[in-house]
Design an enzyme around this catalytic site. Structure first.
Site, mmCIF file in Angstrom:
data_model
loop_
_atom_site.group_PDB
_atom_site.id
_atom_site.type_symbol
_atom_site.label_atom_id
_atom_site.label_comp_id
_atom_site.label_asym_id
_atom_site.label_seq_id
_atom_site.Cartn_x
_atom_site.Cartn_y
_atom_site.Cartn_z
ATOM 1 N N ASP A 102 0.826 -1.214 0.000
ATOM 2 C CA ASP A 102 0.000 0.000 0.000
ATOM 3 C C ASP A 102 0.855 1.258 0.000
ATOM 4 O O ASP A 102 2.007 1.265 0.454
ATOM 5 C CB ASP A 102 -0.943 -0.005 1.200
ATOM 6 C CG ASP A 102 -0.204 -0.104 2.545
ATOM 7 O OD1 ASP A 102 0.739 -0.923 2.641
ATOM 8 O OD2 ASP A 102 -0.571 0.629 3.472
ATOM 9 N N GLU A 142 0.114 -1.287 5.767
ATOM 10 C CA GLU A 142 1.134 -0.776 6.686
ATOM 11 C C GLU A 142 0.941 0.713 6.934
ATOM 12 O O GLU A 142 1.154 1.200 8.061
ATOM 13 C CB GLU A 142 2.532 -1.040 6.107
ATOM 14 C CG GLU A 142 3.674 -0.754 7.073
ATOM 15 C CD GLU A 142 4.135 0.702 7.115
ATOM 16 O OE1 GLU A 142 4.861 1.080 8.044
ATOM 17 O OE2 GLU A 142 3.749 1.470 6.184
#
Length: 401
Positions: A82, A147
């Site tokens: 991400d 994350e």
């Protein structure tokens, strides 16, 4: 080297393909990332698994390179899929185009944080396999979700699964920090993240009066105390040049709400503070101090901690940690300058460390403007390719411990 020549490089092509996947918050669809990683695993003739540790839309992708002694504790090479949001109008290149200019700068969100590391691992493994290298320890290349929003449905959930436990992890390598100099920043610990929410109650009434015990007056008292503490941390940094931001505690007011209109004194104000606590701070005493300040302000203040992470022991960088010795030997052989520091933010390493497993954050990105989460994030092609060579040295060193 011109942009056209860089574009023909196979590793650069792979990197740019990954960057073009808009795995950007919020509401990420990770399907394209999973498909991309599956193709990379196939090209390396390595098996791949996809695990959903918490939510069906949040996959963890695991590539496995089995070692010659698979019963030994394994090595994780971790990265996250991400990336943070972008403001396209602030970019000179489309954020997910992975444009490359004549200087070899590749512009894209995730170029530094941290899609580069994920594909650099794979590039290094490609070279090692071509050389006939066989790791002694099993290597897992993991790609995790979320994350950038705390990792709760990513690594935090993954380390609790049976799949992870069967991996028998002995050590994890993860992201480090981009460096503007020739010194590599190596993370051996992370500050402790707390989110403090204050609900400050007080006397309500007409805005023309000097009412006692208003929410504004109480909040001002507590804010001043927190600001004084914040200033003490600034002075610590000024007075000791050996310290970095990760060695002190940061306190920042990030949200403030309350009131209905300008002439009404509100009965309630709410404030949220982002706190990153030093690993040397006495957490119990610090919380007690906050509560005392709220009482000194006049009481009537509800204290909440929407996030209150516990202390996690740092990874040891001494002779007791053979993985550190192996990593350091590889870095020394490469002639790299390395400065171990406490990470100023948080990474997925903390979830590995919570399991009692040593973990270190490292990035081969140096001599580069630090543009993590910033506009026009870029990484030079030559820097990217050099990182593959760095990991080509590091990976065998760790795998042979």
């Amino acid at each position: 080297m011109s942009a056209e020549k860089w574009e023909k490089n196979e590793e650069i092509q792979i990197f740019r393909e990954y960057l073009r996947i808009p795995s950007v918050h919020p509401n990420i669809d990770y399907t394209a990332c999973v498909e991309f990683i599956r193709r990379q695993a196939d090209s390396l003739n390595l098996p791949v698994d996809v695990v959903y540790p918490a939510v069906k839309s949040k996959p963890v992708v695991i590539i496995k390179w089995e070692g010659s002694q698979p019963k030994l504790p394994s090595i994780i090479l971790n990265s996250h899929m991400d990336v943070v949001p972008v403001f396209p109008e602030k970019w000179t290149h489309e954020p997910f185009s992975a444009d490359i200019d004549e200087e070899g700068r590749i512009f894209a969100r995730g170029a530094q944080d941290m899609k580069s590391v994920g594909t650099q691992y794979l590039g290094a493994i490609r070279l090692l396999k071509a050389d006939g290298f066989q790791p002694k320890r099993t290597l897992y290349v993991t790609f995790v979700p979320d994350e950038e929003i705390g990792g709760i449905h990513g690594m935090a959930a993954f380390v609790e699964t049976d799949f992870y436990k069967q991996m028998n992890v002995g050590f994890s390598l993860d992201e480090g920090g981009t460096s503007a100099s020739d010194v590599h920043h190596l993370f051996y610990a992370e500050r402790i993240r707390w989110i403090l929410k204050l609900k400050v109650g007080g006397t309500a009434g007409h805005g023309s009066l000097l009412l006692p015990d208003t929410a504004g007056v109480k909040f001002n008292y507590v804010l001043n105390k927190l600001t004084e503490f914040r200033e003490s941390q600034i002075q610590l940094l000024k007075n000791d040049q050996s310290l970095s931001i990760g060695d002190v505690t940061t306190v920042n007011l990030t949200q403030l709400s309350g009131g209905v209109q300008s002439n009404v004194v509100p009965p309630l104000l709410e404030a949220i503070f982002d706190m990153r606590l030093s690993i040397t701070l006495d957490l119990v005493a610090f919380e007690r101090q906050i509560r005392n300040w709220c009482e000194e302000a006049g009481g009537g203040i509800d204290i909440e901690f929407p996030l209150k992470e516990a202390y996690v022991a740092p990874t040891k960088l001494d002779d007791s940690n053979p993985y550190w010795l192996a990593l350091k030997a590889a870095l020394d052989e490469l002639g790299l300058k390395v400065k171990p520091i406490v990470c100023f933010a948080v990474t997925d390493c903390r979830f590995i460390r919570q399991q009692g497993t040593p973990a270190i954050g490292f990035s081969p990105i140096v001599n580069t403007a630090v543009l993590i989460h910033d506009h026009d994030e870029f990484l030079r092609a030559d820097n990217y390719l050099n990182g593959i060579q760095v990991y080509k040295k590091i990976i065998p060193s760790l795998a042979e411990v």
